[in-house]
Design a protein around this motif. Structure first.
Motif, PDB file in Angstrom:
ATOM      1  N   ALA A 128       0.801  -1.226   0.000  1.00 22.57           N
ATOM      2  CA  ALA A 128       0.000   0.000   0.000  1.00 22.57           C
ATOM      3  C   ALA A 128       0.833   1.275   0.000  1.00 22.57           C
ATOM      4  O   ALA A 128       0.365   2.324  -0.444  1.00 22.57           O
ATOM      5  CB  ALA A 128      -0.929   0.004   1.224  1.00 22.57           C
ATOM      6  N   MET A 129       2.090   1.230   0.467  1.00 18.40           N
ATOM      7  CA  MET A 129       2.879   2.460   0.599  1.00 18.40           C
ATOM      8  C   MET A 129       3.359   2.982  -0.753  1.00 18.40           C
ATOM      9  O   MET A 129       3.316   2.269  -1.762  1.00 18.40           O
ATOM     10  CB  MET A 129       4.051   2.249   1.560  1.00 18.40           C
ATOM     11  CG  MET A 129       5.074   1.238   1.115  1.00 18.40           C
ATOM     12  SD  MET A 129       6.475   1.067   2.288  1.00 18.40           S
ATOM     13  CE  MET A 129       5.658   0.739   3.843  1.00 18.40           C
ATOM     14  N   SER A 130       3.822   4.202  -0.757  1.00 12.61           N
ATOM     15  CA  SER A 130       4.281   4.843  -1.990  1.00 12.61           C
ATOM     16  C   SER A 130       5.534   4.145  -2.513  1.00 12.61           C
ATOM     17  O   SER A 130       6.236   3.439  -1.780  1.00 12.61           O
ATOM     18  CB  SER A 130       4.598   6.316  -1.740  1.00 12.61           C
ATOM     19  OG  SER A 130       5.744   6.431  -0.896  1.00 12.61           O
ATOM     20  N   HIS A 131       5.833   4.348  -3.801  1.00  9.13           N
ATOM     21  CA  HIS A 131       7.037   3.759  -4.386  1.00  9.13           C
ATOM     22  C   HIS A 131       8.295   4.212  -3.641  1.00  9.13           C
ATOM     23  O   HIS A 131       9.211   3.415  -3.409  1.00  9.13           O
ATOM     24  CB  HIS A 131       7.152   4.168  -5.867  1.00  9.13           C
ATOM     25  CG  HIS A 131       6.234   3.407  -6.774  1.00  9.13           C
ATOM     26  ND1 HIS A 131       5.583   2.266  -6.390  1.00  9.13           N
ATOM     27  CD2 HIS A 131       5.882   3.630  -8.076  1.00  9.13           C
ATOM     28  CE1 HIS A 131       4.863   1.809  -7.394  1.00  9.13           C
ATOM     29  NE2 HIS A 131       5.006   2.623  -8.429  1.00  9.13           N
ATOM     30  N   ALA A 132       8.362   5.489  -3.297  1.00 11.91           N
ATOM     31  CA  ALA A 132       9.560   6.024  -2.632  1.00 11.91           C
ATOM     32  C   ALA A 132       9.760   5.375  -1.270  1.00 11.91           C
ATOM     33  O   ALA A 132      10.881   4.985  -0.905  1.00 11.91           O
ATOM     34  CB  ALA A 132       9.437   7.541  -2.493  1.00 11.91           C
ATOM     35  N   ASP A 133       8.681   5.259  -0.489  1.00 11.36           N
ATOM     36  CA  ASP A 133       8.786   4.630   0.831  1.00 11.36           C
ATOM     37  C   ASP A 133       9.122   3.145   0.708  1.00 11.36           C
ATOM     38  O   ASP A 133       9.922   2.607   1.484  1.00 11.36           O
ATOM     39  CB  ASP A 133       7.476   4.800   1.606  1.00 11.36           C
ATOM     40  CG  ASP A 133       7.303   6.203   2.173  1.00 11.36           C
ATOM     41  OD1 ASP A 133       8.295   6.969   2.161  1.00 11.36           O
ATOM     42  OD2 ASP A 133       6.199   6.534   2.634  1.00 11.36           O
ATOM     43  N   PHE A 134       8.514   2.481  -0.282  1.00 11.53           N
ATOM     44  CA  PHE A 134       8.775   1.053  -0.472  1.00 11.53           C
ATOM     45  C   PHE A 134      10.244   0.819  -0.832  1.00 11.53           C
ATOM     46  O   PHE A 134      10.904  -0.062  -0.277  1.00 11.53           O
ATOM     47  CB  PHE A 134       7.860   0.510  -1.566  1.00 11.53           C
ATOM     48  CG  PHE A 134       8.030  -0.961  -1.831  1.00 11.53           C
ATOM     49  CD1 PHE A 134       7.557  -1.911  -0.941  1.00 11.53           C
ATOM     50  CD2 PHE A 134       8.669  -1.404  -2.977  1.00 11.53           C
ATOM     51  CE1 PHE A 134       7.712  -3.270  -1.179  1.00 11.53           C
ATOM     52  CE2 PHE A 134       8.828  -2.759  -3.230  1.00 11.53           C
ATOM     53  CZ  PHE A 134       8.347  -3.697  -2.328  1.00 11.53           C
ATOM     54  N   ALA A 135      10.769   1.599  -1.756  1.00 13.40           N
ATOM     55  CA  ALA A 135      12.174   1.467  -2.152  1.00 13.40           C
ATOM     56  C   ALA A 135      13.098   1.691  -0.952  1.00 13.40           C
ATOM     57  O   ALA A 135      14.087   0.965  -0.758  1.00 13.40           O
ATOM     58  CB  ALA A 135      12.497   2.451  -3.270  1.00 13.40           C
ATOM     59  N   ALA A 136      12.775   2.705  -0.134  1.00  9.47           N
ATOM     60  CA  ALA A 136      13.590   2.996   1.052  1.00  9.47           C
ATOM     61  C   ALA A 136      13.561   1.837   2.040  1.00  9.47           C
ATOM     62  O   ALA A 136      14.587   1.473   2.629  1.00  9.47           O
ATOM     63  CB  ALA A 136      13.089   4.272   1.720  1.00  9.47           C
ATOM     64  N   LEU A 137      12.398   1.221   2.202  1.00  7.40           N
ATOM     65  CA  LEU A 137      12.274   0.122   3.154  1.00  7.40           C
ATOM     66  C   LEU A 137      12.971  -1.136   2.641  1.00  7.40           C
ATOM     67  O   LEU A 137      13.528  -1.917   3.432  1.00  7.40           O
ATOM     68  CB  LEU A 137      10.797  -0.163   3.448  1.00  7.40           C
ATOM     69  CG  LEU A 137      10.490  -0.886   4.759  1.00  7.40           C
ATOM     70  CD1 LEU A 137      11.155  -0.194   5.946  1.00  7.40           C
ATOM     71  CD2 LEU A 137       8.993  -0.969   4.988  1.00  7.40           C
ATOM     72  N   VAL A 138      12.974  -1.347   1.335  1.00  3.76           N
ATOM     73  CA  VAL A 138      13.725  -2.480   0.764  1.00  3.76           C
ATOM     74  C   VAL A 138      15.219  -2.281   1.020  1.00  3.76           C
ATOM     75  O   VAL A 138      15.917  -3.202   1.459  1.00  3.76           O
ATOM     76  CB  VAL A 138      13.455  -2.627  -0.749  1.00  3.76           C
ATOM     77  CG1 VAL A 138      14.409  -3.650  -1.366  1.00  3.76           C
ATOM     78  CG2 VAL A 138      12.014  -3.048  -0.994  1.00  3.76           C
TER      79      VAL A 138
END
Length: 476
Positions: free
Chosen positions: A282-292
């Motif tokens: 559900a999170m934004s692409h930017a947040d998802f990339a950062a969390l990966v």
């Protein structure tokens, strides 16, 4: 009188054998009917038609989805499917042997010869390199999109001819045939299809997935359990200029893996809890990339804070970058390239489970691939196990035809079941125990597993045996 009977038997037995092992003549009757148009089903069809021994068998393949788009698949290099597999050298060898590898779009495959695996709690690490294998196998594995394999197999089948592909058609009912005149087909499976056709099979193959209707028809039980974990997949755009390496870090919630693709892309497989999987999607692409990126770099304490504190939209990236900035920079050369972009529409998740059928065959029935077994993806063995099933069953059927056996008889199928059941049982058990071992987040077991990982990393002989086992080189 006795001599006359004996003479008749001597003449008729060879004729009977030829009858049992040669193609059936009627339009609605087949030697082999394969249900399932995935890699296992298509692979078996291509294997049978590629052999001079089994090429005369009359074969049909039934699939509910449209296979036309897979056959004409023509993707762009700016996008990759999120359904990606890691083919072992043994699986690549099989695809070459049946002539399918020539139809693979090679520019979309990515072999790798280095894999870094480490414990997310202690940092204990093991490295796998192809130097441990023979020069005949320059790669540990090759990353390939599932669509690429299906495309290759469909085109190889088209090249060989002789397989009636019935796609966009579902199996409505499975029963048994009837007696017709002097012929008794009451033991032969009969399929009623959604297009109104009825197919009668000397041998019915279930390559129809974990919820296999063919397995249900045979009343073969499939036992196992759900892991209460989901696998989150995505296609990533990554920093370029780094060596081609596969990365896997074991976290208490499950492993996170980054597997290389060509042109600066990679595929993500992140095993985690259902709740976190929902957040990741559900999170934004930017947040998802950062969390990966954080998943490969931050401590479990930091990650749990990010999971549970529920940082607001846009703050996840900020939190990740700040926490990474204060992490010690030692061993940074062992970390994967950073994710810079997420391919649109590539995020998805699926529940993880382990299942194993009680048997792989019955009279005139055989199960392959996910219809027979499903496993956790942490070792990348699922599709490779299915292709090993295909090779074993193909060899059993080839032997049956050579010796004039009925390809649907239990005697013809038993060699396949005998070879593959134990092999898969061992693999499923090992992967299940590995998942449970790395799910422990505290106590002496954490110290013991880390010590064991580092010891194995120093024992080249033991590591080589493990690699050969995973790559399928011991059994071929």
């Amino acid at each position: 009188m006795y001599r006359r009977i004996t003479s008749t038997v001597k003449v008729n037995v060879p004729r009977l054998r030829r009858l049992l092992s040669t193609p059936v003549p009627r339009d609605d009757m087949y030697d082999v009917v394969i249900v399932g148009g995935g890699v296992a089903g298509l692979g078996l069809g291509a294997a049978l038609k590629s052999s001079p021994v089994t090429s005369r068998l009359r074969i049909a393949l039934v699939e509910g989805m449209d296979l036309g788009s897979s056959k004409t698949w023509g993707p762009t290099k700016e996008s990759y499917s999120n359904r990606v597999v890691s083919l072992t050298p043994a699986s690549v060898k099989l695809l070459k042997e049946i002539g399918a590898w020539d139809h693979i779009k090679q520019e979309r495959t990515q072999p790798f010869d280095d894999m870094q695996v480490w414990d997310g709690l202690t940092g204990a690490r093991i490295e796998f390199k192809t130097g441990a294998l023979s020069q005949q196998y320059p790669s540990i594995a090759t990353i390939v999109e599932t669509l690429n394999i299906q495309h290759a197999l469909l085109n190889r089948i088209d090249e060989l001819g002789g397989v009636d592909i019935i796609d966009k058609t579902k199996v409505v009912k499975i029963g048994h045939g009837e007696e017709t005149g002097d012929l008794d087909f009451s033991t032969w499976p009969q399929l009623e299809l959604s297009n109104g056709r009825k197919l009668t099979a000397r041998l019915l193959i279930g390559a129809d997935g974990a919820n296999s209707p063919v397995r249900s028809f045979t009343k073969i039980e499939s036992r196992g359990w759900d892991y209460d974990r989901h696998g989150v997949v995505a296609t990533l755009k990554i920093e370029t200029g780094r060596p081609v390496v596969a990365w896997q870090r074991f976290l208490p919630t499950g492993p996170i893996a980054m597997l290389p693709l060509p042109n600066g892309y990679a595929t993500l497989v992140w095993t985690t809890t259902p709740a976190l999987a929902a957040k990741l999607k559900a999170m934004s692409h930017a947040d998802f990339a950062a969390l990966v990126n954080a998943g490969f770099r931050l401590s479990d304490v930091d990650l749990r804070y990010l999971y549970e504190a529920g940082a607001k939209e846009g703050e996840v990236k900020e939190q990740c970058e700040w926490r990474e900035s204060v992490v010690k920079a030692d061993k940074r050369e062992f970390l994967p390239p950073r994710v810079v972009e997420i391919q649109e529409g590539s995020r998805a998740s699926f529940p993880l489970k382990m299942r194993h059928a009680d048997s792989y065959c019955d009279e005139r029935i055989a199960l392959v691939g996910d219809a027979a077994h499903t496993t956790h993806p942490l070792a990348g063995q699922g599709l490779n196990q299915g292709l090993a099933d295909v090779q074993s069953l193909f060899k059993s059927l080839e032997s049956a035809v050579t010796h004039g056996q009925d390809v649907g008889s239990i005697h013809a199928l038993e060699p396949y079941a005998h070879e593959r059941y134990f092999e898969n049982h061992v693999t499923l058990g090992a992967i299940d125990k590995l998942h449970k071992l790395y799910s422990v987040s505290s106590g002496p077991l954490v110290t013991a597993r880390s010590w064991g990982l580092e010891v194995v990393n120093e024992l080249d002989g033991l590591k080589t045996l493990f690699m050969k086992r995973v790559c399928g080189l011991e059994r071929r």
